[in-house]
Design a protein around this motif. Structure first.
Motif, PDB file in Angstrom:
ATOM      1  N   ILE A 195      -3.447   3.019  -4.345  1.00  0.00           N
ATOM      2  CA  ILE A 195      -2.148   3.489  -4.845  1.00  0.00           C
ATOM      3  C   ILE A 195      -2.358   4.568  -5.900  1.00  0.00           C
ATOM      4  N   LYS A 196      -3.353   4.305  -6.731  1.00  0.00           N
ATOM      5  CA  LYS A 196      -3.617   5.224  -7.846  1.00  0.00           C
ATOM      6  C   LYS A 196      -4.138   6.578  -7.349  1.00  0.00           C
ATOM      7  N   THR A 197      -5.090   6.516  -6.418  1.00  0.00           N
ATOM      8  CA  THR A 197      -5.739   7.767  -5.991  1.00  0.00           C
ATOM      9  C   THR A 197      -5.076   8.396  -4.773  1.00  0.00           C
ATOM     10  N   GLY A 198      -4.389   7.566  -3.990  1.00  0.00           N
ATOM     11  CA  GLY A 198      -3.818   8.075  -2.745  1.00  0.00           C
ATOM     12  C   GLY A 198      -4.886   8.326  -1.703  1.00  0.00           C
ATOM     13  N   GLU A 199      -6.099   7.832  -1.967  1.00  0.00           N
ATOM     14  CA  GLU A 199      -7.226   8.044  -1.043  1.00  0.00           C
ATOM     15  C   GLU A 199      -7.725   6.707  -0.502  1.00  0.00           C
ATOM     16  N   MET A 200      -8.459   6.779   0.602  1.00  0.00           N
ATOM     17  CA  MET A 200      -9.040   5.581   1.195  1.00  0.00           C
ATOM     18  C   MET A 200     -10.090   4.983   0.252  1.00  0.00           C
ATOM     19  N   ALA A 201     -10.158   3.646   0.203  1.00  0.00           N
ATOM     20  CA  ALA A 201     -11.193   2.972  -0.592  1.00  0.00           C
ATOM     21  C   ALA A 201     -11.991   2.077   0.345  1.00  0.00           C
ATOM     22  N   VAL A 202     -13.311   2.064   0.151  1.00  0.00           N
ATOM     23  CA  VAL A 202     -14.192   1.218   0.966  1.00  0.00           C
ATOM     24  C   VAL A 202     -15.059   0.398   0.023  1.00  0.00           C
ATOM     25  N   SER A 203     -15.172  -0.873   0.301  1.00  0.00           N
ATOM     26  CA  SER A 203     -16.015  -1.709  -0.552  1.00  0.00           C
ATOM     27  C   SER A 203     -16.784  -2.708   0.309  1.00  0.00           C
TER      28      SER A 203
ATOM     29  N   THR B 168     -14.404  -4.009   3.295  1.00  0.00           N
ATOM     30  CA  THR B 168     -12.956  -3.791   3.374  1.00  0.00           C
ATOM     31  C   THR B 168     -12.656  -2.309   3.267  1.00  0.00           C
ATOM     32  N   LEU B 169     -11.800  -1.879   4.141  1.00  0.00           N
ATOM     33  CA  LEU B 169     -11.270  -0.516   4.045  1.00  0.00           C
ATOM     34  C   LEU B 169      -9.805  -0.651   3.629  1.00  0.00           C
ATOM     35  N   ALA B 170      -9.427   0.091   2.633  1.00  0.00           N
ATOM     36  CA  ALA B 170      -8.005   0.118   2.255  1.00  0.00           C
ATOM     37  C   ALA B 170      -7.537   1.554   2.408  1.00  0.00           C
ATOM     38  N   LEU B 171      -6.506   1.721   3.200  1.00  0.00           N
ATOM     39  CA  LEU B 171      -6.060   3.081   3.541  1.00  0.00           C
ATOM     40  C   LEU B 171      -4.605   3.295   3.121  1.00  0.00           C
ATOM     41  N   PRO B 172      -4.351   4.426   2.499  1.00  0.00           N
ATOM     42  CA  PRO B 172      -2.959   4.695   2.116  1.00  0.00           C
ATOM     43  C   PRO B 172      -2.142   5.141   3.331  1.00  0.00           C
ATOM     44  N   VAL B 173      -0.971   4.561   3.477  1.00  0.00           N
ATOM     45  CA  VAL B 173      -0.036   5.019   4.505  1.00  0.00           C
ATOM     46  C   VAL B 173       1.142   5.612   3.749  1.00  0.00           C
ATOM     47  N   LYS B 174       1.323   6.890   3.956  1.00  0.00           N
ATOM     48  CA  LYS B 174       2.302   7.611   3.135  1.00  0.00           C
ATOM     49  C   LYS B 174       3.556   7.982   3.933  1.00  0.00           C
ATOM     50  N   CYS B 175       4.593   8.135   3.175  1.00  0.00           N
ATOM     51  CA  CYS B 175       5.827   8.675   3.763  1.00  0.00           C
ATOM     52  C   CYS B 175       6.326   9.732   2.801  1.00  0.00           C
TER      53      CYS B 175
ATOM     54  N   TRP C  27      -4.301  -6.311   7.494  1.00  0.00           N
ATOM     55  CA  TRP C  27      -2.993  -6.624   6.884  1.00  0.00           C
ATOM     56  C   TRP C  27      -2.455  -5.407   6.146  1.00  0.00           C
ATOM     57  N   ILE C  28      -1.163  -5.453   5.955  1.00  0.00           N
ATOM     58  CA  ILE C  28      -0.490  -4.310   5.317  1.00  0.00           C
ATOM     59  C   ILE C  28       0.294  -4.799   4.111  1.00  0.00           C
ATOM     60  N   ALA C  29       0.107  -4.104   2.995  1.00  0.00           N
ATOM     61  CA  ALA C  29       0.900  -4.400   1.801  1.00  0.00           C
ATOM     62  C   ALA C  29       1.955  -3.313   1.652  1.00  0.00           C
TER      63      ALA C  29
ATOM     64  N   VAL D 143       2.702   7.136  -1.297  1.00  0.00           N
ATOM     65  CA  VAL D 143       2.137   5.924  -0.703  1.00  0.00           C
ATOM     66  C   VAL D 143       3.222   4.855  -0.623  1.00  0.00           C
ATOM     67  N   GLU D 144       3.432   4.344   0.587  1.00  0.00           N
ATOM     68  CA  GLU D 144       4.437   3.283   0.765  1.00  0.00           C
ATOM     69  C   GLU D 144       3.793   1.986   1.230  1.00  0.00           C
ATOM     70  N   TYR D 145       2.720   2.127   1.992  1.00  0.00           N
ATOM     71  CA  TYR D 145       2.027   0.937   2.497  1.00  0.00           C
ATOM     72  C   TYR D 145       0.528   1.137   2.288  1.00  0.00           C
ATOM     73  N   ILE D 146      -0.179   0.013   2.194  1.00  0.00           N
ATOM     74  CA  ILE D 146      -1.634   0.080   2.134  1.00  0.00           C
ATOM     75  C   ILE D 146      -2.157  -0.766   3.283  1.00  0.00           C
ATOM     76  N   LEU D 147      -2.896  -0.106   4.173  1.00  0.00           N
ATOM     77  CA  LEU D 147      -3.461  -0.782   5.343  1.00  0.00           C
ATOM     78  C   LEU D 147      -4.850  -1.275   4.969  1.00  0.00           C
ATOM     79  N   HIS D 148      -5.061  -2.577   5.093  1.00  0.00           N
ATOM     80  CA  HIS D 148      -6.361  -3.175   4.757  1.00  0.00           C
ATOM     81  C   HIS D 148      -7.046  -3.621   6.040  1.00  0.00           C
ATOM     82  N   ILE D 149      -8.295  -3.184   6.198  1.00  0.00           N
ATOM     83  CA  ILE D 149      -9.058  -3.577   7.381  1.00  0.00           C
ATOM     84  C   ILE D 149     -10.335  -4.263   6.911  1.00  0.00           C
ATOM     85  N   HIS D 150     -10.477  -5.500   7.295  1.00  0.00           N
ATOM     86  CA  HIS D 150     -11.670  -6.276   6.919  1.00  0.00           C
ATOM     87  C   HIS D 150     -12.672  -6.173   8.055  1.00  0.00           C
TER      88      HIS D 150
END
Lengths: 210, 818
Positions: free
Chosen positions: B223-231, B255-262, B178-180, B266-273
């Motif tokens: 959003i804060k770091t602008g980097e991918m987060a894995v948990s 879960t992987l959360a990835l920043p999608v930037k423009c 999903w994308i936020a 950061v404009e979107y956060i791509l979440h991969i479960h």
């Protein structure tokens, strides 16, 4: 009656008996595989041939461009001989992908894949021999299966050469599908016997009471 | 041999060997098995395998061993289908995994009698993990490949983001994607796309928790770091504790959360479960990171495209606005590039140059904008080159003539300015120009009129002084003639001098008429008859044919009939003299409306246009400017006052006279006189019918027919007419009636009485008798100063001859009804 039977001399009834026995074998194989992969497995046999081993070599060469995996096994007892099952590359990959499902599609045959194909091959091969064995009411002992991923045509030809000492062979062309999905390619089972006449006689005796 | 073989089988194989007897009791195990046991191996020997490893039965794998023992049939069990037969653990980096096994079970025989079975275990864990990783990598690579294909063909963000989620769900081992979307302020994020079997559950969780912010700590981290987060769920990482609380109903392990930037933001956060419980290989993480970068790259492309499209739209709007503005303005505008090629041409420029924008675009300016000096006829220096050379705004030199494509010449005023880009570099030139032909013409007309006025003033002044001098000469000659009446020779000399002074006096009179005298005595008249009669009168005796062309509805004009007649006579005479061999003169009259934009030196309104055209010798261009100047003539005997007088008369009628000529071919004079709506004939009849006067009128005239005519007219109008032949008689009659206390109501005095006292003299005496006398001066010479300035001479009105009934009515009304 000589010790050996020529193709054209094998009467139609005996041939029908053999085909019937083979069909019973594949039925058992399909059941066993269905339980194993927890899905409906269908095995069709478009072709059954009884031929000399030499002719079998030519037949296989004509039918199959690239050999894939084969499994060979000797059996002894009331009838003796060697079975050989081999998958074409396409059939092997297709079969594995059908079993693995969409999430783990493979492009080639891996060690795990070879292992899986061996297990399936062993079940089919044993089912056919067991079906014959059951009919002739004789105990058959199986040797250790010889399994290999084909790397050399020469190696495979040598294997076939080893079988030249044998008499006739029943060559079964199988087409298998799982979950109603078509599988590309075929697997072949070659049942060769030291004395095919004994097999035929035993089958006739059992089926026709002669 | 046997001992060493046993040793090898026991110690030297990386395979597990378990030997069982026909009762399923364990006979032996090799070192591989011993080392993987969680318990003391010694307790296994002699024990039932199913009891020692109950997992075999619980997983329903015992039948494979039974078949070997009971049927003597070898079996192969693959790890993909069975995972394992004998449960061994593998510990990798503190992670405990079940050993994945390929198991082969063979019957063992001794002297052809089966004694048991051998279970051979091959550890394929590493192999499977590697294969899985490779497969997973292949899937992820395939997904990236498909995402990249999507990036190439996606038209917009929605298509891209939806497509990415679908690809990740369908092509990778992901459970939920999903994308936020992050708000513009970066503080609110809203799930906008969700794909996967659990998407409904997830979206329910989202909708049931309106205050998501604290729960989605993994999102905030990205959003804060602008980097991918894995948990990983099992890690119990306090940083993402709330996240896993939020995901309690979602069946995923990581879960992987990835920043999608423009544009770097950061404009979107791509979440991969994912299903991975404890680790995801760095290669896969790198691939997903690369995937997010690819999507970001695509967003940048969209942004750039949007910016470009927006800029293009603004540019188009601006261009359109500029085009409309340029086409709407009254000046011609031509823009060129820095090479002088036309890039824009507005509507006025199209009209003035004769080129359409389409035709002109791409052509060199010199081809489209062809300018020459009005007088020298030499090409002007290119204003575009001038601007490009100097880089500054320039104005065109005076007297620049633009020659249109069809050869029409127009005098233009122009300026050129450089067009600069954002960096100040000249990228072209814009020329703005207007047609000032009419303006120039008007200016010339005004100058001419001013000049003529000045000349008139000068001439009038000279004529006045000269007239006084002539009076002295004339008086003294008269005196001299009486002094020596018997000297015939002297008398002849004096007579010649007197005759010469009379001619000089006539000339000064004419000059005075041109200069300041001759104010028109206007009345509403139909001029078609006047034109015909005046023209015919002048052309009489010549071999010139006059062709009249007049509309039936020609309007009337308010004009001095005598003066207009003089104008026509002068112009026709000029035409006749231009055709000594004879020819044709066409005189056309028309009703026209003069507009402001016609650029004529007269007020806009209704005019009668009289066009007099001859096919004589024409007028040279060098004479055109001076043709209305007094004393300018090309004729040996001409006075040079004919056209000057015509000009002066027309001007005093608030009209205009102009001339066009093609030397050797044709000369055309155009006279414009203001027209009136009322028809002269109507007025005449109306005035005649309505006027009924009374009283007595004394008429002094030496011509008997005229006296009879006036008698009839005055009687018809209710007046009693009395007559006198000259001034003396008129004075006597007036004196008599004045003495009887019944003076005449009006006296009509002929200006000139051959051999007797004329009106000019008689009025002086009548004024002496009766200062209130009302007298009208009458004459056939309308340009006589007395006629024009009758008030100065003591008259109350003026009656030009010949006189009409209407004129009489008008005159009587204006004087007697005052």
């Amino acid at each position: 009656m000589t010790d050996k039977i020529e193709d054209d001399k094998l009467d139609e009834r005996s041939f029908d008996i053999i085909k019937e026995v083979i069909n019973m074998g594949l039925g058992e194989a399909a059941d066993a595989l269905s339980q194993l992969v927890n899905a409906r497995v269908i095995i069709k046999v478009p072709d059954v041939h009884i031929m000399d081993i030499k002719k079998a070599k030519t037949y296989i060469k004509n039918e199959v461009e690239n050999l894939g995996i084969y499994i060979a096994q000797d059996f002894t007892g009331i009838i003796e001989g060697k079975t050989l099952l081999f998958y074409t590359q396409e059939c092997g990959i297709s079969l594995l992908n059908t079993i693995y499902g969409d999430k783990k599609k493979v492009q080639g045959i891996t060690e795990t894949g070879i292992s899986t194909l061996n297990e399936i091959g062993n079940i089919i091969m044993v089912s056919y021999i067991s079906a014959i064995s059951n009919f002739i009411d004789g105990k058959i002992k199986f040797s250790i299966p010889n399994v290999s991923l084909e790397v050399s045509t020469l190696y495979f030809e040598n294997l076939l050469n080893e079988m030249e000492e044998l008499d006739k062979a029943i060559v079964v062309k199988n087409e298998m599908s799982i979950k109603s999905e078509n599988i590309q390619g075929y697997l072949f089972v070659l049942l060769s016997f030291k004395n095919f006449l004994v097999v035929v006689k035993n089958l006739q005796k059992r089926v026709l009471g002669k | 041999m046997q001992t060493s073989l046993n040793y090898i089988l026991n110690e030297g194989l990386s395979l597990g060997l378990i030997q069982i007897d026909m009762n399923y009791n364990i006979v032996s195990i090799n070192s591989f098995v011993k080392r993987h046991l969680k318990r003391d191996w010694k307790g296994l020997i002699g024990q039932n395998i199913f009891k020692m490893f109950p997992d075999i039965c619980s997983r329903k794998k015992e039948s494979y061993i039974h078949k070997v023992i009971e049927d003597g049939q070898a079996n192969i069990l693959s790890p993909f289908i069975h995972k394992y037969i004998i449960p061994f653990d593998i510990v990798k980096k503190n992670i405990v995994l079940p050993m994945m096994q390929e198991t082969r079970i063979y019957p063992l025989h001794e002297d052809s009698i089966q004694t048991g079975a051998l279970i051979i275990i091959r550890d394929m864990t590493e192999q499977i993990l590697n294969e899985n990783e490779i497969a997973s990598l292949n899937m992820d690579l395939n997904a990236i490949r498909k995402v990249n294909q999507l990036i190439v063909k996606a038209d917009g963000r929605e298509e891209l983001l939806n497509g990415v989620c679908s690809i990740l769900i369908n092509e990778t081992d992901s459970l939920l994607v999903w994308i936020a979307e992050l708000s513009d302020f970066g503080d609110i994020f809203v799930p906008i796309i969700c794909k996967g079997e659990q998407s409904e559950i997830f979206m329910e969780s989202v909708s049931s928790q309106p205050y998501l912010m604290p729960g989605l700590d993994i999102t905030r981290h990205v959003i804060k770091t602008g980097e991918m987060a894995v948990s990983f769920r099992l890690e119990n990482d306090p940083e993402f504790e709330k996240w896993w609380g939020f995901c309690k109903d979602i069946a995923c392990q990581s879960t992987l959360a990835l920043p999608v930037k423009c544009q770097g933001k950061v404009e979107y956060i791509l979440h991969i479960h994912r299903h991975e419980e404890k680790s995801i290989s760095q290669e896969i993480l790198d691939l997903f990171s690369e995937l997010a970068n690819d999507i970001s790259f695509c967003l940048d492309q969209f942004y750039n495209k949007e910016v470009r499209l927006e800029a293009e739209a603004i540019l188009r709007t601006e261009k359109e606005r500029l085009r409309i503005t340029l086409r709407g303005i009254g000046d011609g505008v031509i823009a060129t590039d820095k090479y002088g090629s036309v890039v824009l041409l507005n509507k006025v420029a199209e009209e003035l140059t004769g080129w359409t924008e389409e035709e002109a675009t791409g052509r060199h300016i010199g081809e489209v904008f062809h300018i020459i000096n009005e007088y020298t006829r030499k090409p002007c220096f290119s204003p575009v080159q001038n601007v490009l050379k100097t880089g500054s705004i320039i104005g065109l030199a005076n007297h620049t003539t633009l020659i249109a494509r069809d050869g029409v010449e127009r005098i233009i005023a122009d300026s050129g300015a450089p067009i600069r880009d954002d960096y100040g570099q000249i990228i072209g030139v814009v020329l703005v120009f207007r047609d000032i032909t009419q303006q120039s013409k008007m200016e010339k007309e005004m100058l001419k009129m001013q000049r003529l006025e000045s000349i008139g003033l000068l001439a009038g002044g000279i004529a006045h002084d000269f007239n006084n001098i002539l009076s002295v000469i004339t008086g003294n000659i008269s005196f001299a003639m009486t002094r020596w009446p018997n000297d015939a020779e002297l008398q002849e000399v004096f007579s010649d001098v007197e005759a010469a002074t009379h001619r000089a006096k006539d000339l000064t009179h004419q000059l005075l008429t041109f200069a300041k005298g001759g104010a028109p005595i206007k009345k509403i008249i139909s001029i078609d008859g006047i034109i015909r009669e005046s023209a015919k009168f002048v052309a009489r005796g010549s071999n010139v044919r006059i062709i009249f062309n007049e509309p039936v509805d020609l309007k009337s004009t308010s004009a001095d009939q005598g003066q207009i007649s003089q104008v026509i006579q002068n112009l026709v005479l000029n035409a006749v003299q231009a055709m000594p061999e004879g020819g044709e003169i066409s005189i056309d009259t028309a009703n026209i409306e003069v507009q402001e934009e016609d650029g004529m030196p007269i007020k806009p309104g209704s005019y009668i246009k009289i066009t007099i055209q001859d096919n004589g010798m024409g007028i040279s261009s060098k004479h055109m400017e001076k043709i209305f100047d007094p004393f300018f003539t090309t004729k040996q005997k001409g006075s040079g006052l004919g056209l000057a007088t015509a000009f002066s008369i027309v001007k005093r009628h608030q009209g205009h006279i102009s001339v066009k000529s093609i030397q050797g071919e044709v000369t055309t004079f155009e006279v414009y006189l203001p027209s009136v709506e009322e028809m002269a004939s109507d007025i005449i009849q109306k005035e005649i019918n309505s006027h009924q006067g009374k009283g007595k009128i004394l008429v002094m005239d030496d011509e008997e027919p005229l006296c009879k005519l006036l008698d009839r007219m005055l009687q018809k109008l209710g007046y009693n007419a009395h007559f006198a032949n000259n001034g003396q008689e008129a004075i006597i009659k007036y004196q008599e009636e004045f003495n009887r206390n019944s003076p005449y109501d009006l006296v009509i005095l002929d200006l000139t009485v051959p051999g007797g006292m004329g009106g000019k003299e008689a009025i002086k005496h009548l004024k002496e008798i009766d200062p209130n006398v009302k007298a009208v001066v009458s004459s056939g010479y309308s340009n006589d100063p007395v006629m024009a300035n009758y008030l100065d001479y003591g008259f109350s009105g003026v009656m030009p001859k010949p006189v009409s009934m209407t004129e009489i009515v008008h005159l009587l009304k204006s004087i007697l009804e005052q």
